[in-house]
Write a protein that holds these residues in place. Structure first.
Motif, PDB file in Angstrom:
ATOM      1  N   ARG A 231       0.829  -1.206   0.000  1.00 21.46           N
ATOM      2  CA  ARG A 231       0.000   0.000   0.000  1.00 21.46           C
ATOM      3  C   ARG A 231       0.865   1.258   0.000  1.00 21.46           C
ATOM      4  O   ARG A 231       0.565   2.226  -0.711  1.00 21.46           O
ATOM      5  N   GLU A 232       1.929   1.227   0.783  1.00 22.27           N
ATOM      6  CA  GLU A 232       2.836   2.369   0.781  1.00 22.27           C
ATOM      7  C   GLU A 232       3.501   2.537  -0.583  1.00 22.27           C
ATOM      8  O   GLU A 232       3.692   3.651  -1.071  1.00 22.27           O
ATOM      9  N   ARG A 235       1.286   4.180  -3.175  1.00 22.04           N
ATOM     10  CA  ARG A 235       1.149   5.633  -3.037  1.00 22.04           C
ATOM     11  C   ARG A 235       2.064   6.380  -4.002  1.00 22.04           C
ATOM     12  O   ARG A 235       1.705   7.440  -4.508  1.00 22.04           O
ATOM     13  N   TYR A 236       3.248   5.830  -4.298  1.00 20.06           N
ATOM     14  CA  TYR A 236       4.152   6.492  -5.237  1.00 20.06           C
ATOM     15  C   TYR A 236       3.509   6.630  -6.614  1.00 20.06           C
ATOM     16  O   TYR A 236       3.652   7.660  -7.283  1.00 20.06           O
ATOM     17  N   VAL A 238       0.208   6.554  -7.344  1.00 20.45           N
ATOM     18  CA  VAL A 238      -0.954   7.431  -7.280  1.00 20.45           C
ATOM     19  C   VAL A 238      -0.513   8.889  -7.235  1.00 20.45           C
ATOM     20  O   VAL A 238      -1.043   9.739  -7.964  1.00 20.45           O
ATOM     21  N   ASP A 239       0.459   9.190  -6.403  1.00 22.49           N
ATOM     22  CA  ASP A 239       0.941  10.571  -6.287  1.00 22.49           C
ATOM     23  C   ASP A 239       1.513  11.053  -7.616  1.00 22.49           C
ATOM     24  O   ASP A 239       1.323  12.222  -8.004  1.00 22.49           O
ATOM     25  N   LEU A 250      -5.857   4.251  -5.117  1.00 23.85           N
ATOM     26  CA  LEU A 250      -4.873   3.609  -4.255  1.00 23.85           C
ATOM     27  C   LEU A 250      -5.174   2.126  -4.075  1.00 23.85           C
ATOM     28  O   LEU A 250      -4.269   1.285  -4.114  1.00 23.85           O
ATOM     29  N   ASP A 251      -6.441   1.764  -3.870  1.00 23.24           N
ATOM     30  CA  ASP A 251      -6.796   0.360  -3.679  1.00 23.24           C
ATOM     31  C   ASP A 251      -6.476  -0.469  -4.926  1.00 23.24           C
ATOM     32  O   ASP A 251      -5.990  -1.604  -4.831  1.00 23.24           O
ATOM     33  N   TRP A 253      -4.201   0.181  -7.266  1.00 25.61           N
ATOM     34  CA  TRP A 253      -2.758   0.033  -7.409  1.00 25.61           C
ATOM     35  C   TRP A 253      -2.209  -0.943  -6.373  1.00 25.61           C
ATOM     36  O   TRP A 253      -1.328  -1.766  -6.677  1.00 25.61           O
ATOM     37  N   GLU A 254      -2.727  -0.894  -5.163  1.00 27.51           N
ATOM     38  CA  GLU A 254      -2.269  -1.851  -4.151  1.00 27.51           C
ATOM     39  C   GLU A 254      -2.567  -3.284  -4.601  1.00 27.51           C
ATOM     40  O   GLU A 254      -1.724  -4.182  -4.476  1.00 27.51           O
TER      41      GLU A 254
END
Length: 315
Positions: A231-232, A235-236, A238-239, A250-251, A253-254
């Motif tokens: 998940r962390e 974030r890269y 998504v940002d 985010l979900d 991509w995770e």
């Protein structure tokens, strides 16, 4: 010395490594080269050629020394006569994507694609997947109308009716699946392993062994972090999408990162067999200017170093 490492989001490992600061501990003079900022390659006819941006910049001023891509770009590099050396591969990415159509399209099998429009990110692993699928049912590249959609746009074109089929990849494929009834024409696992591949030039490999080893070690460490912290890591991505004016979930991509293999493995004989078969097909269908010998890109000492690093990372 400065070591130039090419990166873009489609090679998840290098993209995360770019943001983690791990490689800089061993190589303070790393220069990260964003492939998206490089000039676009000259357009090619999707029916008769493959683009070669990744391989050309490996040997160009302002390019990079190390890059990671999918299955097809190294074959393009070899066919152009570039002295490419393979560093290592990922595990099979069989869940990353597949050839699909909408359930109401009337297309039931790959054989039904004759004369149809099929979307691919041309020059990527998607070109290889489509060609392998066609060959298995006795069709050639000339039997379909391939359409270069890029990596992100194919799903919308399929839904709009501009494509009859599409080689979709996650996370983009998930958005289509969630909103529409999708039929799988062929999965990835039945065709090839679809590994990521990291490669460099022979000159760089032979004259910068310690630096190359540092890149591999940093990838192993970063990939282990991604696997433990998907998940962390998501974030890269998504940002980055938001910073560029786009959107990303985010979900989603995770979920995509959780389904992918991590770590760098030595190049295997089975992978080389798949690559050689695909290279032969690409040449026979006019997409490569000549046949190539993929084993010419393998150097034993690199495989031994990757194996040692992989073993150390799992201790």
């Amino acid at each position: 010395m400065t070591v130039r490492v090419g990166y873009f989001p489609h090679n998840n490992s290098l993209f995360v490594l770019r943001h983690r600061g791990i490689l800089e501990r061993a190589l303070p003079d790393v220069e990260w080269v964003d492939l998206r900022a490089l000039p676009e390659p000259a357009p090619v006819d999707v029916r008769t050629a493959l683009p070669s941006l990744h391989s050309d910049w490996l040997f160009a001023e302002g390019g990079y020394d190390v890059i990671g891509t999918g299955f097809t770009p190294p074959l393009t590099a070899l066919a152009k006569g570039h002295d490419v050396i393979y560093i290592g591969i990922s595990g099979p990415r069989i869940e990353n994507g597949r050839l699909v159509t909408l359930a109401g399209s009337g297309i039931e099998t790959v054989a039904d694609l004759k004369g149809r429009r099929v979307g691919i990110a041309h020059g990527s692993w998607q070109t290889s997947l489509l060609l392998l699928a066609l060959d298995r049912v006795g069709l050639t590249w000339a039997d379909v109308e391939p359409v270069d959609t890029g990596v992100l746009e194919g799903g919308a074109a399929l839904v709009a009716g501009d494509l009859d089929a599409w080689v979709g990849a996650y996370p983009g494929l998930a958005a289509v699946e969630n909103a529409h009834d999708v039929r799988t024409l062929v999965d990835t696992e039945s065709l090839f392993g679809h590994q990521s591949l990291w490669f460099t030039s022979r000159d760089f490999a032979e004259h910068n062994r310690e630096a190359l080893g540092a890149v591999v070690e940093a990838l192993q460490e970063s990939d282990a972090w991604i696997e433990a912290n998907p998940r962390e890591a998501a974030r890269y991505f998504v940002d980055d999408a938001v910073a560029r004016g786009g959107q990303a979930d985010l979900d989603t991509w995770e979920g995509a990162l959780r389904g992918r293999p991590w770590g760098v493995d030595p190049v295997s004989e089975s992978f080389l067999d798949e690559q050689q078969h695909t290279a032969n097909l690409l040449a026979a269908n006019g997409l490569l200017p000549r046949t190539v010998d993929v084993r010419s890109a393998v150097v034993p000492w690199i495989g031994e170093a990757v194996q040692a690093g992989r073993a150390a990372a799992t201790v």
